[in-house]
Structure formats: C-alpha cells, structure tokens
Design a protein around this motif. Sequence first.
Motif, PDB file in Angstrom:
ATOM      1  N   THR A  53       0.695  -1.206   0.062  1.00  0.00           N
ATOM      2  CA  THR A  53      -0.052  -0.107   0.019  1.00  0.00           C
ATOM      3  C   THR A  53       1.055   1.237   0.136  1.00  0.00           C
ATOM      4  O   THR A  53       2.116   1.186   0.272  1.00  0.00           O
ATOM      5  CB  THR A  53      -0.987   0.014   1.180  1.00  0.00           C
ATOM      6  OG1 THR A  53      -0.189   0.186   2.334  1.00  0.00           O
ATOM      7  CG2 THR A  53      -1.893  -1.307   1.157  1.00  0.00           C
ATOM      8  N   LEU A  54       0.491   2.561  -0.173  1.00  0.00           N
ATOM      9  CA  LEU A  54       1.000   3.819  -0.419  1.00  0.00           C
ATOM     10  C   LEU A  54       0.440   4.601   0.588  1.00  0.00           C
ATOM     11  O   LEU A  54      -0.745   4.740   0.589  1.00  0.00           O
ATOM     12  CB  LEU A  54       0.962   3.974  -1.971  1.00  0.00           C
ATOM     13  CG  LEU A  54       1.534   5.482  -2.174  1.00  0.00           C
ATOM     14  CD1 LEU A  54       3.168   5.610  -2.148  1.00  0.00           C
ATOM     15  CD2 LEU A  54       1.075   5.883  -3.675  1.00  0.00           C
ATOM     16  N   ASP A  55       1.257   5.372   1.118  1.00  0.00           N
ATOM     17  CA  ASP A  55       0.906   6.507   1.903  1.00  0.00           C
ATOM     18  C   ASP A  55       1.484   7.987   1.218  1.00  0.00           C
ATOM     19  O   ASP A  55       2.791   7.867   0.943  1.00  0.00           O
ATOM     20  CB  ASP A  55       1.493   6.484   3.298  1.00  0.00           C
ATOM     21  CG  ASP A  55       0.796   5.273   4.057  1.00  0.00           C
ATOM     22  OD1 ASP A  55      -0.084   4.703   3.532  1.00  0.00           O
ATOM     23  OD2 ASP A  55       1.527   4.833   5.025  1.00  0.00           O
ATOM     24  N   SER A  56       0.789   8.922   1.146  1.00  0.00           N
ATOM     25  CA  SER A  56       1.126  10.184   0.841  1.00  0.00           C
ATOM     26  C   SER A  56       0.949  11.138   1.590  1.00  0.00           C
ATOM     27  O   SER A  56      -0.079  11.845   1.780  1.00  0.00           O
ATOM     28  CB  SER A  56       0.746  10.573  -0.588  1.00  0.00           C
ATOM     29  OG  SER A  56       1.133  11.772  -0.992  1.00  0.00           O
ATOM     30  N   PRO A  57       1.749  11.232   2.947  1.00  0.00           N
ATOM     31  CA  PRO A  57       1.400  12.361   4.019  1.00  0.00           C
ATOM     32  C   PRO A  57       1.093  13.688   3.537  1.00  0.00           C
ATOM     33  O   PRO A  57       0.240  14.219   4.294  1.00  0.00           O
ATOM     34  CB  PRO A  57       2.865  12.115   4.756  1.00  0.00           C
ATOM     35  CG  PRO A  57       3.599  10.876   4.373  1.00  0.00           C
ATOM     36  CD  PRO A  57       3.094  10.688   2.927  1.00  0.00           C
ATOM     37  N   LEU A  58       1.829  14.127   2.610  1.00  0.00           N
ATOM     38  CA  LEU A  58       1.393  15.811   2.433  1.00  0.00           C
ATOM     39  C   LEU A  58      -0.013  15.765   1.723  1.00  0.00           C
ATOM     40  O   LEU A  58      -0.330  16.786   1.638  1.00  0.00           O
ATOM     41  CB  LEU A  58       2.371  16.196   1.407  1.00  0.00           C
ATOM     42  CG  LEU A  58       3.877  16.490   2.165  1.00  0.00           C
ATOM     43  CD1 LEU A  58       4.594  17.194   1.036  1.00  0.00           C
ATOM     44  CD2 LEU A  58       3.724  17.427   3.442  1.00  0.00           C
ATOM     45  N   GLN A  59      -0.436  14.694   1.368  1.00  0.00           N
ATOM     46  CA  GLN A  59      -1.882  14.651   0.821  1.00  0.00           C
ATOM     47  C   GLN A  59      -2.951  14.262   1.694  1.00  0.00           C
ATOM     48  O   GLN A  59      -4.139  13.845   1.461  1.00  0.00           O
ATOM     49  CB  GLN A  59      -1.994  14.105  -0.703  1.00  0.00           C
ATOM     50  CG  GLN A  59      -1.013  14.840  -1.630  1.00  0.00           C
ATOM     51  CD  GLN A  59      -0.755  14.025  -3.047  1.00  0.00           C
ATOM     52  OE1 GLN A  59      -0.715  12.812  -3.056  1.00  0.00           O
ATOM     53  NE2 GLN A  59      -1.075  14.692  -3.971  1.00  0.00           N
ATOM     54  N   GLY A  60      -2.423  13.765   2.605  1.00  0.00           N
ATOM     55  CA  GLY A  60      -3.492  13.117   3.868  1.00  0.00           C
ATOM     56  C   GLY A  60      -3.921  11.712   3.295  1.00  0.00           C
ATOM     57  O   GLY A  60      -4.948  11.368   3.729  1.00  0.00           O
ATOM     58  N   ALA A  61      -3.236  10.997   2.418  1.00  0.00           N
ATOM     59  CA  ALA A  61      -3.623   9.751   2.036  1.00  0.00           C
ATOM     60  C   ALA A  61      -2.761   8.743   2.535  1.00  0.00           C
ATOM     61  O   ALA A  61      -1.883   8.599   2.854  1.00  0.00           O
ATOM     62  CB  ALA A  61      -3.406   9.729   0.432  1.00  0.00           C
ATOM     63  N   GLU A  62      -3.610   7.582   3.032  1.00  0.00           N
ATOM     64  CA  GLU A  62      -2.678   6.449   3.639  1.00  0.00           C
ATOM     65  C   GLU A  62      -3.733   5.262   3.229  1.00  0.00           C
ATOM     66  O   GLU A  62      -4.752   5.130   3.093  1.00  0.00           O
ATOM     67  CB  GLU A  62      -3.075   6.768   5.131  1.00  0.00           C
ATOM     68  CG  GLU A  62      -2.218   5.605   5.974  1.00  0.00           C
ATOM     69  CD  GLU A  62      -2.276   5.748   7.572  1.00  0.00           C
ATOM     70  OE1 GLU A  62      -1.620   5.162   8.315  1.00  0.00           O
ATOM     71  OE2 GLU A  62      -2.860   6.772   7.987  1.00  0.00           O
ATOM     72  N   GLY A  63      -2.855   4.085   3.200  1.00  0.00           N
ATOM     73  CA  GLY A  63      -3.165   2.739   2.735  1.00  0.00           C
ATOM     74  C   GLY A  63      -3.778   2.615   1.227  1.00  0.00           C
ATOM     75  O   GLY A  63      -4.756   1.948   1.159  1.00  0.00           O
ATOM     76  N   ILE A  64      -3.251   3.511   0.374  1.00  0.00           N
ATOM     77  CA  ILE A  64      -3.878   3.233  -1.042  1.00  0.00           C
ATOM     78  C   ILE A  64      -3.235   1.976  -1.843  1.00  0.00           C
ATOM     79  O   ILE A  64      -1.975   1.751  -1.831  1.00  0.00           O
ATOM     80  CB  ILE A  64      -3.367   4.442  -1.943  1.00  0.00           C
ATOM     81  CG1 ILE A  64      -3.514   5.698  -1.574  1.00  0.00           C
ATOM     82  CG2 ILE A  64      -3.629   4.261  -3.470  1.00  0.00           C
ATOM     83  CD1 ILE A  64      -2.989   6.768  -2.095  1.00  0.00           C
ATOM     84  N   PRO A  65      -3.965   0.989  -2.129  1.00  0.00           N
ATOM     85  CA  PRO A  65      -3.818  -0.415  -2.628  1.00  0.00           C
ATOM     86  C   PRO A  65      -2.749  -0.138  -3.926  1.00  0.00           C
ATOM     87  O   PRO A  65      -3.301   0.621  -4.877  1.00  0.00           O
ATOM     88  CB  PRO A  65      -5.096  -1.166  -3.032  1.00  0.00           C
ATOM     89  CG  PRO A  65      -6.114  -0.313  -1.813  1.00  0.00           C
ATOM     90  CD  PRO A  65      -5.738   1.178  -1.905  1.00  0.00           C
ATOM     91  N   ILE A  66      -1.972  -0.846  -4.002  1.00  0.00           N
ATOM     92  CA  ILE A  66      -1.068  -0.848  -5.347  1.00  0.00           C
ATOM     93  C   ILE A  66      -1.448  -2.375  -5.957  1.00  0.00           C
ATOM     94  O   ILE A  66      -1.644  -3.336  -5.385  1.00  0.00           O
ATOM     95  CB  ILE A  66       0.561  -1.142  -5.043  1.00  0.00           C
ATOM     96  CG1 ILE A  66       0.881   0.539  -4.537  1.00  0.00           C
ATOM     97  CG2 ILE A  66       1.343  -1.437  -6.353  1.00  0.00           C
ATOM     98  CD1 ILE A  66       2.357   0.504  -3.866  1.00  0.00           C
ATOM     99  N   ASP A  67      -1.671  -2.240  -7.247  1.00  0.00           N
ATOM    100  CA  ASP A  67      -2.184  -3.270  -8.120  1.00  0.00           C
ATOM    101  C   ASP A  67      -1.387  -4.575  -8.080  1.00  0.00           C
ATOM    102  O   ASP A  67      -1.765  -5.735  -7.712  1.00  0.00           O
ATOM    103  CB  ASP A  67      -2.679  -2.740  -9.430  1.00  0.00           C
ATOM    104  CG  ASP A  67      -3.546  -1.841  -9.424  1.00  0.00           C
ATOM    105  OD1 ASP A  67      -4.553  -1.694  -8.406  1.00  0.00           O
ATOM    106  OD2 ASP A  67      -3.449  -1.024 -10.374  1.00  0.00           O
ATOM    107  N   LYS A  68      -0.062  -4.372  -8.372  1.00  0.00           N
ATOM    108  CA  LYS A  68       0.776  -5.223  -8.558  1.00  0.00           C
ATOM    109  C   LYS A  68       2.071  -5.095  -8.115  1.00  0.00           C
ATOM    110  O   LYS A  68       2.823  -4.142  -8.242  1.00  0.00           O
ATOM    111  CB  LYS A  68       1.052  -5.600  -9.998  1.00  0.00           C
ATOM    112  CG  LYS A  68      -0.123  -6.158 -10.823  1.00  0.00           C
ATOM    113  CD  LYS A  68       0.345  -6.331 -12.536  1.00  0.00           C
ATOM    114  CE  LYS A  68      -1.085  -6.589 -12.996  1.00  0.00           C
ATOM    115  NZ  LYS A  68      -0.843  -6.850 -14.702  1.00  0.00           N
TER     116      LYS A  68
END
Length: 462
Positions: A53-68
């Motif tokens: 998963t991906l977090d982007s702290p400066l955008q307030g995004a956490e736990g974005i699933p990565i496909d592969k």
Amino acid sequence: MKNKFLLFFCFLIFNSVFAQQIVGSWMGELEIQGNKLPLIINIQKEKDGYKSTLDSPLQGAEGIPIDKTSFVNNELSFEHTAMNAKFKGTMKSSEITGTFTQNGMVLPLTLKPFDKTKNKDKTLEVIKLSNMAESLKKIDDFVSYLEKNNALAGEISIFKDGKEIYAKNFGEKNLPDFKNTNELFQIGSISKTMTAIMIFKLIEKKQLNLTDKLSLFFPQIPGSDKITISQLLSHSAGLGDYVQGKNDARWLTKKATEQQIIERIIEQGLLFDPGSNQQYSNSGYYLLSKILEKISKKSYAENLNESIIKPLQLKQFHTAGQKPANVYKPYSYDTKWNLINDFDFNNVVGVGDIATTPNNLNIIINSIFDRKLVSEESLKMMIPDENRFGRGLAIVPFHSKIFVGHSGGTYGTNSLMIYNGEDNLSISYSLNADRLGIAGNEFAVAILSFLYGVDYEYPKIK
C-alpha cells in the motif's frame, strides 16, 4: 458531492522495495516542479508473493492499494493501472534505487527503510482542522495585530461548507487617501482562472478543442503550428512572458496596443518545445483571451458577464474595460506609505485585470467544485495532475493538505483563492499594502497554521 482531491493521487504513482528484508515500510521523495513529495511504501508478504500500500503524507492519503507488487532477484517492481504508473528499482545494501513512469514522465526515486512508529517529522503528519471558533479567534487576533501596527492592509474571507464563516477588512484606514466607498481589489492572475472557465465553456459547446492549434488564430506566433489550446492553458506552450518589457521591465504601466503586445510575444519566441516543460506564461493567457473573443464574437467583459457574473449573481465584479472606480489602491512603505504605479489593466485583460472582492472569489472557487461553472469533465481537465499547474488551477500544498486554486499579484496587490475538498474549506484574500514582506506566501501560511493547529510565530514589527 465535492471533489476530495483523489484526483491528486496522480502525484503518487509509485513503488516499493527490499531484498533480504523487503517486508516493512520504505520512504522516498519525488521531486516534481521543484516540490518534494514524500511517499511511504508498506510491503507485506503473502503466500504467493507480496502486496503493498502507499501513503502520501502531504496529501493526507494512507493505505492506497497498489495493483501489482513483485520482488525477484533484488528487483522491485510496482504497477498502479488506474494511474498509468509503474516503478522498477534494484535493492543495494539498504536502499532501493529506481525510476517510475507515468504518462511518459520519468522520475528517479530512492527508497530507504522507514519506521512509521518512531517517525517524528511533523511535515509528514496528517493534520486536521482545529476547533473552528478558536481558530477564527486566532486569525482575528493576528489580523488585528497587523492592523494595529500599521503593517498590512487588505481583506480576507473564509468559507466552510459553502458559507462564509469569517470576513474582515483591515488596515485600510491607515493608508493615505482612505475612502470608505472602496470595495474592490485587483486580483491579478486569479483572472486566469476566469479565462480558463470561459475557454472550457467554448469546449463544452464544441466551439473549440483542447487539441486545436494556435495557428488557427495566430499563425504569426513562433511555433503556433505546434502549440495547442491545452498547452496555452497549462503553461506548457513554451512562450515567454510579454509582461516583462525588453528595455523597461514595467512597460505595461502605460497603455500598449494589441499590436505592440503581439509583437512582444513574437519577439520573445519559444523558450522550449511546446509540451516538453512548464513555465508560467502570461503570454499564453493573453492569447487565450483573444481567442475567446474571436470565437464568441463578444468582448471579454460580455463573456465574463454571461459565463460567471450572471449565473452566480455576482456584484462588484469588473474587468478593466468597465473602469471600476471603487478599487483599493496599492501602497509600498519607506518611512511612510507611498502609492504604487500599477498596471494599466487594459494591457492584461484575461491575464490579470479583474477587480472584485475576496467574498466573490470564494463564491467562484466553491462554484467551480460544485460544477456550477464547468462540467465534471472540464473540472477534471482544469485540476493539476503530476504538475503544479493545471489548466486554470494550480496546487497550493500545506503540510498534509492539498489546496487548489490560484494566486495573483500586481505591482502592489497580492491575492489568493484556494479550496480544499476534503475539508470543504476555501480561503480568499487580497492585500494591497505590506511593509513586512508577508503578503506573499507568509500570510497564507499564518492563516492555514491557525486553522490546522500548526505552530506559528508572529512576525516581528519594528
């Protein structure tokens, strides 16, 4: 429902990594248009491979699933189909070095082990709105402090959930020749957002296409057979900046003819191949305003009235040709306040000529994201992706929050209009007198700090 900036996850597109111990969190930074975007990749082992998963702290995004996610022979690869993004890197020692690509853009990325539980870097913390009543009290105290010390003059408006929750005009009585009939401020380049809205209205009516070439309208401009409407909107056409004079930097304080301006654009030529880079260009928006008038067979003011003023029932919203008289004058300070010789705004119609109020700017930016001024498809095209500049809108980051809007500056007035969909919050202001040098980013940082509970130290006033 308002856009909550998921569109900005186009910034992310990306990656992860390890060899012996690939499992865990890794952090790296993407450098985009001079801005650094920290990314955290969280990798877990599965029975048949890995997931991440991906977090982007400066955008307030956490736990974005990565496909592969694949890790074979010390080589990590990652793919996110919806973002059209891929990453590939090699692990050496305790770092993973590689590149990611998205829509033809290629950027280096180095990942290092990252302990989320021990992270103390406040720039990576997800911030949230503080108690609103307390925040507005802090803002009012700050503005009053500046006014009391004769340090700044202007007006600010804040909207929450589409309604104004704070407004204050301050410092104007400290300036020479104060008139209580004044109501308007020159908003500078925020005018470009209005031009972009009207260009997209033509596109929605199928009177214009983003792929149309500049040569259809101005074949005499260098590279016009390669420059598209889209590139003019996104500052990627390669044109210079006609506002900067050849022998006199401020040549547009006096009236210039359209022919003189076009000749200056031609003289400056191309700075880079169209579409290969981004560089802020007033020339592009001057040409767009003329294209708007040519296609519509109406003046810029008439288009503004039809597309923005009437639909939103705005008052106190004027372009240069309407010669608004109740505009606050700009001042600089040198032992006393001195009047600034600003633009002849007829030279920057559609580029930076509009005069209005911060309240109106908040109405407009909220209406853009409410899809009242442009369609859903047009809005998606206006919002920036991996670049700082979109087509009429730009990114304004603050810690983990991403605002979208536009700034504007004349020779003496600085303005800002920004919106965050996650918090349904918009801030607009215009500052026409500043003796501390804070009318640019610093004032915005102060206001956002009070709203989001970030420490801020008042500027010292001598």
